[in-house]
Design a protein around this motif. Sequence first.
Motif, PDB file in Angstrom:
ATOM      1  N   UNK A 245      -7.556 -22.708  -1.735  1.00  0.00           N
ATOM      2  CA  UNK A 245      -8.821 -22.793  -2.492  1.00  0.00           C
ATOM      3  C   UNK A 245      -8.920 -21.619  -3.466  1.00  0.00           C
ATOM      4  N   UNK A 246      -7.761 -21.082  -3.864  1.00  0.00           N
ATOM      5  CA  UNK A 246      -7.753 -19.863  -4.678  1.00  0.00           C
ATOM      6  C   UNK A 246      -8.556 -20.011  -5.966  1.00  0.00           C
ATOM      7  N   UNK A 247      -8.514 -21.188  -6.590  1.00  0.00           N
ATOM      8  CA  UNK A 247      -9.232 -21.358  -7.855  1.00  0.00           C
ATOM      9  C   UNK A 247     -10.744 -21.327  -7.652  1.00  0.00           C
ATOM     10  N   UNK A 248     -11.208 -21.956  -6.576  1.00  0.00           N
ATOM     11  CA  UNK A 248     -12.647 -21.984  -6.308  1.00  0.00           C
ATOM     12  C   UNK A 248     -13.175 -20.559  -6.155  1.00  0.00           C
TER      13      UNK A 248
ATOM     14  N   UNK B 270     -12.745 -18.487  -9.642  1.00  0.00           N
ATOM     15  CA  UNK B 270     -13.731 -18.926 -10.621  1.00  0.00           C
ATOM     16  C   UNK B 270     -14.896 -17.932 -10.747  1.00  0.00           C
TER      17      UNK B 270
END
Lengths: 369, 598
Positions: A360-363, A366
């Motif tokens: 979930x690195x992008x979440x 962000x």
Amino acid sequence: MAKNPIRHLYVHIPFCAKLCPYCSFHVETAMRNKSQRFLDALLIEIERQAGAFKIEPETIYFGGGTPSALSLSQLEFLLPRLRERFDPGRLVEFTFEINPATVSAEKARLLRALGVNRISMGVQSWDDSVLKTLGRAHTAAQSQRTFDTLREAGFDNINIDLMFAIPGQSHEQWMRTLEKTGALQPEHVSAYCLTYEEDTEFFRKLQTREFAQDENRDADFYEITMDALGAAGYVHYEVSNYAKPGRESLHNFAYWDGRDYLGIGPSAFSTVGAQRWQNVPDSRDYADRIFAGDSTASFTEQLSDATKLGETLAFGLRTNRGVPVSAITPWREQMREFRELGLLENSNGRLVLTRKGKLMADAVAEAFV
Amino acid sequence: MSIERTRNFCIIAHIDHGKTTLSDRLLQVTGTVADREAQDQHLDAMDLERERGITIKMHPVAMRYRAKDGHVYKLNLLDTPGHVDFAYEVSRSLAACEGALVIVDAAQGVEAQTVANVHLANKQGLTIIPVINKIDLPNSDIPTVKRQLEDILSIPAEEAILASAKVGLGIEEILEAVIHRIPAPKKWDDEKVRALVFDSTFDSYRGVVTYVRMMSGSLRAGDGVKMMSNNRPYEVKEVGVFTPKMEAREKLEPGDTGYVIANIKASSEIKIGDTLTGTKFPATQPLPGFQEIQPMVFSGVYPINTADFEHLKAAMAKLQLNDSSFVYQAESSVALGFGFRCGFLGLLHMEIILERLRREYDMDIIATYPSVIYEVLKTNGEMLNVDNPEFLPDFSVIDEIREPIVKCFIMVPNEYISPLMQLIMDKRGVLDHTETLDTKRVMLSCVMPLAEILVDFNDKIKSITRGYGSMDYEHAGHRADKLVKLDILVNGEPVDAFSSIVHRDKAEGRGRQLAAKLKEVIPTQLYQVAIQAAIGGKIIARESVSAMRKDVTAKCYGGDISRKRKLLEKQKEGKKRMKSIGKVNIPQEAFIEVLKSS
């Protein structure tokens, strides 16, 4: 003139025998462009940059395209002349990307002799049916032979690139590829989830629903990867990267740490201080500009301190070093939420992604942009 | 010309049974329009109405006709909007007439809409002249149509005139029948002005053009007049008749049908059915039958692009200038932002307004699930009218909820009777009786909740009968039933746009359907999202959207950083634009998707 010397150098060799249907990198298949003129242009560009910056690289990375598409004589011409144009005294890591189908024993020995000490091999899969889907020119048997050849030539730092979540690929097929990789014991493994990049054949097939994406299935692939490579003795040190202890890619860490890097060749990016630019993504145009004495940049960007900090946090968080807790004060509330969700954890004063959080690195990232 | 030689009449016909052709033919034969103008001279209808196969508003038209008895007669032909949504307007137009031509297609036979409108004409005590049209068609079946006239409409078959407006057969006979069978307008004892307002249009230069039928007295420019419902005074600027273009006249006399222009600024000042009288010698009693028009169907209308709110508001104001039966009021919804609660006369009226907003005003809009007006009887004896589920009181203080019901006529080919009866049952209808129309068709009469026919009843009839079925209805009061409020909750928070009042037996099905559809369109979140359908506090259906498992870019190296950062920025912006229900981010498109599907 930047105060700090450039420690990380990237060279882009944009040639491939054929285009892969999932690849969005700048690549040309017209091998006639792979000329002496192009090599001369690369040397002129590095010379020019050496006038503008102090270049004392700790890492060099030849990427592509397919750098191994260069012939023996082209390599013998290019590599020594390149080294003459900067101070190589600090060089510790010199990576060369190769395609398993384009490396002979002779080429392997030559690369080693010319100072290359790390090889990144685009194996992608040990399953020929998957390789066929990917439109790769090589077979699993060729990859195996090339790996042995590289070892025989004295390479003791080899990365194997793999891909998963490929249309038609089962979890079992992927596990067998991971097992086979584990058995070979390369020093480093990059395992990438297939990304449907715009303007690729794969993307079009996704649009027309010939291919389908499934978040849960992809997440399962990730989990399988983490389990299998962990069991084979690799440290999961970045979202898609696994290494034997001490064999992490120093060059790539420079990107994730937000350090300066200089890129040479068509389409290559550079970031020095607050400046970022990209060379024109066409080898003809690139060479023309070089010989005309024009700027090769087709894209430039001035990075504010906030942007730079945001990037450093967003991308630093992708690694197992994480980011210092002190740096995220403005985002404390959000980070606490991510911790409650089990995506982040505090490890000796640094925030790092948990196993669940790596997917979930992008979440999380962000928040910083 | 004397009132004895004036006739006011209208035409009642089903779609495509030849109303337009017959009107054109009458205009032509009476010399009202020249032959060369005759084709498309007739009353302009909006595209939309053409498509829907109905005409809402046509101009009345005044004709002169020299009859066989040698006298010249003044014939006023009024149009009637042929749909039950406009039943009140129809009743006022009928009230302006003494007779009606009922047109029946010789090949198609009597249709549902004809039945409903003949019922209305009978209620008004109009003289009915049956006309069997299109007798030139090879498949015409005059004996069957005659039997239908008697059996279904209770009209003596021998009164029927056989005609073909297309080839010009029977036109004179129709005109003679108008003169001899329809009575002249009634004479009043006094000369006080009594003009029945039966329609109006809006002219941006001259204001409201009021359509009137003069019952008694006469009107000319300069006269002082007032509306009897509110005593508002105006000065008459111009009077005239329709030929069918507006033509000014010196005066309007008893029995005339024409228009009055009197400096009236907004059509909302004009009430259909109102009585216009003089200010000097006003009538003491208004003409009978006046009612305030009440919207029957309500729906929230929202701009898809929230920035269009002001445009939508302006568009609605313009529409209302021409159509005062359309009402709206600003409201806001958590899910859909700022929009309007709109009231319509019926489903067709709603469709027409929404479609006009889309086409003529180029608005991108979404409408919430339509609601009827429920009578809510509270335990303390108080009665509320509720058109928005949001305003329903707590169920503990509700004694009963009554919903509007209608009497519905459905005409279908025999082979579709059983699926049609199933449909009626599914829609909570009760079949009253069936009548055989001819060897091929029957008419089903049933009583149904208005709410059930609002959404897709007509479409379903058309699809079951491959287009051969027809349906019409008339209002039949209110009836108490097991009605409940259905709420849709996302992580415990109600989503206002999806609340509705439904029958208890249907609540679960609808709840499940909505929850399942929402599950499809709500994007995965960091948290698990619970979607529930609830009646009061009781959960009757549930779905859940599992927490997102993967949101990560595979590659992030030197060349990817700017692009990747921009992607993250875009993703973040996208979430900001979403509506937040509890902690759940839902794109507006998701709500719209669900509204469209339900």
